[in-house]
Design a protein around this motif. Structure first.
Motif, short mmCIF file in Angstrom:
data_model
loop_
_atom_site.label_atom_id
_atom_site.label_comp_id
_atom_site.label_asym_id
_atom_site.label_seq_id
_atom_site.Cartn_x
_atom_site.Cartn_y
_atom_site.Cartn_z
N LYS A 12 11.43 14.78 -60.34
CA LYS A 12 12.74 15.23 -59.87
C LYS A 12 13.82 14.68 -60.82
N LEU A 14 16.64 13.78 -63.49
CA LEU A 14 16.84 14.12 -64.90
C LEU A 14 15.54 14.55 -65.58
N ASP A 33 4.41 11.48 -63.21
CA ASP A 33 5.25 10.76 -62.23
C ASP A 33 4.35 10.09 -61.19
N THR A 54 1.15 5.98 -62.78
CA THR A 54 2.24 5.14 -63.27
C THR A 54 2.20 4.92 -64.79
N THR A 55 3.36 4.90 -65.38
CA THR A 55 3.49 4.65 -66.82
C THR A 55 3.09 3.22 -67.18
N ASN A 77 11.38 8.74 -69.61
CA ASN A 77 12.49 8.89 -68.66
C ASN A 77 12.24 8.13 -67.36
N THR A 129 17.91 5.51 -71.78
CA THR A 129 18.46 4.18 -71.47
C THR A 129 19.57 4.37 -70.44
N TYR A 143 18.38 -4.10 -64.09
CA TYR A 143 18.45 -2.75 -64.66
C TYR A 143 19.08 -2.71 -66.06
N LYS A 147 17.44 -1.82 -69.79
CA LYS A 147 17.89 -0.68 -70.59
C LYS A 147 18.34 -1.14 -71.97
N ALA A 178 23.37 13.16 -60.32
CA ALA A 178 22.01 13.68 -60.13
C ALA A 178 21.06 12.49 -60.02
N MET A 180 18.86 9.39 -59.34
CA MET A 180 19.00 8.14 -58.59
C MET A 180 20.45 7.86 -58.18
N SER A 181 21.43 8.55 -58.79
CA SER A 181 22.83 8.31 -58.45
C SER A 181 23.35 9.23 -57.37
N1 LIG Z 1 21.05 9.42 -62.61
C1 LIG Z 1 21.82 8.57 -63.24
O1 LIG Z 1 22.98 8.38 -62.88
C2 LIG Z 1 21.30 7.82 -64.45
C3 LIG Z 1 22.25 7.17 -65.25
C4 LIG Z 1 21.79 6.45 -66.35
C5 LIG Z 1 20.44 6.41 -66.65
N2 LIG Z 1 19.54 7.05 -65.84
C6 LIG Z 1 18.13 6.96 -66.20
O2 LIG Z 1 17.58 8.26 -66.21
C7 LIG Z 1 16.19 8.21 -65.89
C8 LIG Z 1 15.90 9.20 -64.79
O3 LIG Z 1 16.59 8.80 -63.63
P1 LIG Z 1 16.97 9.77 -62.43
O4 LIG Z 1 18.39 9.57 -62.15
O5 LIG Z 1 16.45 11.13 -62.66
O6 LIG Z 1 16.17 9.02 -61.25
P2 LIG Z 1 15.14 9.56 -60.19
O7 LIG Z 1 14.88 8.39 -59.30
O8 LIG Z 1 15.61 10.83 -59.56
O9 LIG Z 1 13.86 9.90 -61.06
C9 LIG Z 1 13.07 8.91 -61.64
C10 LIG Z 1 11.62 9.34 -61.51
O10 LIG Z 1 10.81 8.35 -62.13
C11 LIG Z 1 9.65 8.19 -61.32
N3 LIG Z 1 9.03 6.89 -61.57
C12 LIG Z 1 9.49 5.68 -61.21
N4 LIG Z 1 8.64 4.72 -61.62
C13 LIG Z 1 7.62 5.35 -62.26
C14 LIG Z 1 6.45 4.90 -62.92
N5 LIG Z 1 6.13 3.60 -62.99
N6 LIG Z 1 5.65 5.83 -63.48
C15 LIG Z 1 5.93 7.15 -63.41
N7 LIG Z 1 7.04 7.62 -62.79
C16 LIG Z 1 7.87 6.73 -62.23
C17 LIG Z 1 10.14 8.34 -59.89
O11 LIG Z 1 9.09 8.64 -58.99
C18 LIG Z 1 11.16 9.47 -60.05
O12 LIG Z 1 10.59 10.74 -59.83
C19 LIG Z 1 15.91 6.75 -65.51
O13 LIG Z 1 15.34 6.07 -66.60
C20 LIG Z 1 17.28 6.20 -65.20
O14 LIG Z 1 17.34 4.81 -65.40
C21 LIG Z 1 19.95 7.75 -64.75
#
Ligand SMILES: NC(=O)c1ccc[n+]([C@@H]2O[C@H](COP(=O)([O-])OP(=O)(O)OC[C@H]3O[C@@H](n4cnc5c(N)ncnc54)[C@H](O)[C@@H]3O)[C@@H](O)[C@H]2O)c1
Length: 266
Positions: A12, A14, A33, A54-55, A77, A129, A143, A147, A178, A180-181
């Motif tokens: 889901k 990004l 994922d 898991t990664t 990601n 990041t 966090y 990063k 979008a 986690m935010s």
């Molecule tokens: N959304 C934001 O505002 C934002 C801002 C800056 C950076 N980011 C970064 O963007 C990336 C994506 O974040 P997002 O907002 O889409 O969050 P999200 O929580 O919607 O998606 C993250 C996904 O990563 C998966 N995940 C977590 N741990 C895992 C693991 N060990 N192995 C495999 N999958 C795993 C989760 O199940 C989830 O589906 C992240 O690295 C986050 O730090 C997001």
């Protein structure tokens, strides 16, 4: 020949948007994922394959590569955040964020790089990041540090793997509405306050990030490696510009009658 891409954390948010954009761009994509939802997401993307795991598990990652093949492109990601003041941060929470964000990125990137090198192929890696790795956010625990670590790791990999034909860059998202935010921007007051701080005039979207990632994976950026690009609508460069100044100082240069020569900066 069709290029292939592996996107982690793609169930889901990004990651899913990046996977959809990569597929639309002609890549054969693998979505990895922890969340089994990734299978559903993958099934909605033409030609995509989903993998649940898991990664942070090097054996699982190797199994994914055995099954899917070695991708030309990787987007690291997958990421997690555990909010709370540092004074109260439980050690297991701290460790889990380091493990997923930093170690998971290393495990996936190295596994793919080894196979690309062994096959004599070129490749491109983009690590996701955050603006929080450039400057601390409120109560963000481990966090930002992770990063920031991924940011340096990106440069380290770029230096070591550049001569081997692998480019490695990072995209640092800013205030993105979008993933986690989403819970943050569900609060209308917080949303308005944050939006007002963005010089570009709006919060970021998942597709803003996906476009930047796709460009860094493409040959259009073939001479760029070891870079981190902030995709934040100007938030991080606007800190000083957002500070107030006394009107008397601000008037210099505007009203010639009041103007006195000055070399002073802000
Ligand atoms: N959304 C934001 O505002 C934002 C801002 C800056 C950076 N980011 C970064 O963007 C990336 C994506 O974040 P997002 O907002 O889409 O969050 P999200 O929580 O919607 O998606 C993250 C996904 O990563 C998966 N995940 C977590 N741990 C895992 C693991 N060990 N192995 C495999 N999958 C795993 C989760 O199940 C989830 O589906 C992240 O690295 C986050 O730090 C997001």
């Amino acid at each position: 020949m069709t290029k292939s891409a592996l996107i982690t954390g793609a169930a889901k948010g990004l990651g899913a948007e990046i996977a959809r954009s990569a597929a639309a761009d002609g890549y054969r994509v693998a979505l990895l994922d922890l969340d089994p939802l990734v299978l559903e997401t993958a099934s909605s993307i033409p030609g995509a394959t989903g993998f649940v795991g898991t990664t942070t598990d090097a054996e699982f990652v190797d199994g994914v590569l055995d099954n899917f093949g070695t991708p030309d492109a990787v987007v690291n990601n997958a990421g997690i955040v555990r909010f709370g003041p540092l004074l109260d941060q439980a050690l297991d929470q701290w460790r889990s964020v380091v493990d997923v964000n930093l170690t998971g990125t290393f495990i996936v990137a190295r596994a793919v790089a080894k196979r690309l090198v062994a096959a004599g192929r070129r490749g491109a890696i983009v690590n996701i990041t955050s603006m929080n790795g450039v400057m601390p956010g409120p109560n963000a625990g481990a966090y930002g540090s992770t990063k920031s670590g991924v940011s340096l790791l990106t440069k380290q990999m770029a230096v070591e793997w550049g001569p081997l034909g692998i480019r490695v860059n990072a995209i640092a998202p800013g205030l993105i509405d979008a993933g986690m935010s989403e819970p943050i921007y569900a609060d209308p007051q917080i949303r308005a306050l944050r939006e007002a701080r963005v010089p570009a005039g709006r919060l970021g979207r998942a597709d803003d990030i996906a476009r930047a990632v796709l460009w860094l994976l493409s040959d259009a950026s073939e001479y760029i490696t070891g870079e981190e690009i902030l995709v934040d609508g100007g938030v991080t460069v606007s800190v000083i510009a957002g500070l107030p100044r006394p009107q008397s100082v601000d008037a210099v240069g505007v009203n010639p009658a009041a103007a006195r020569p000055s070399n002073k900066e802000q």
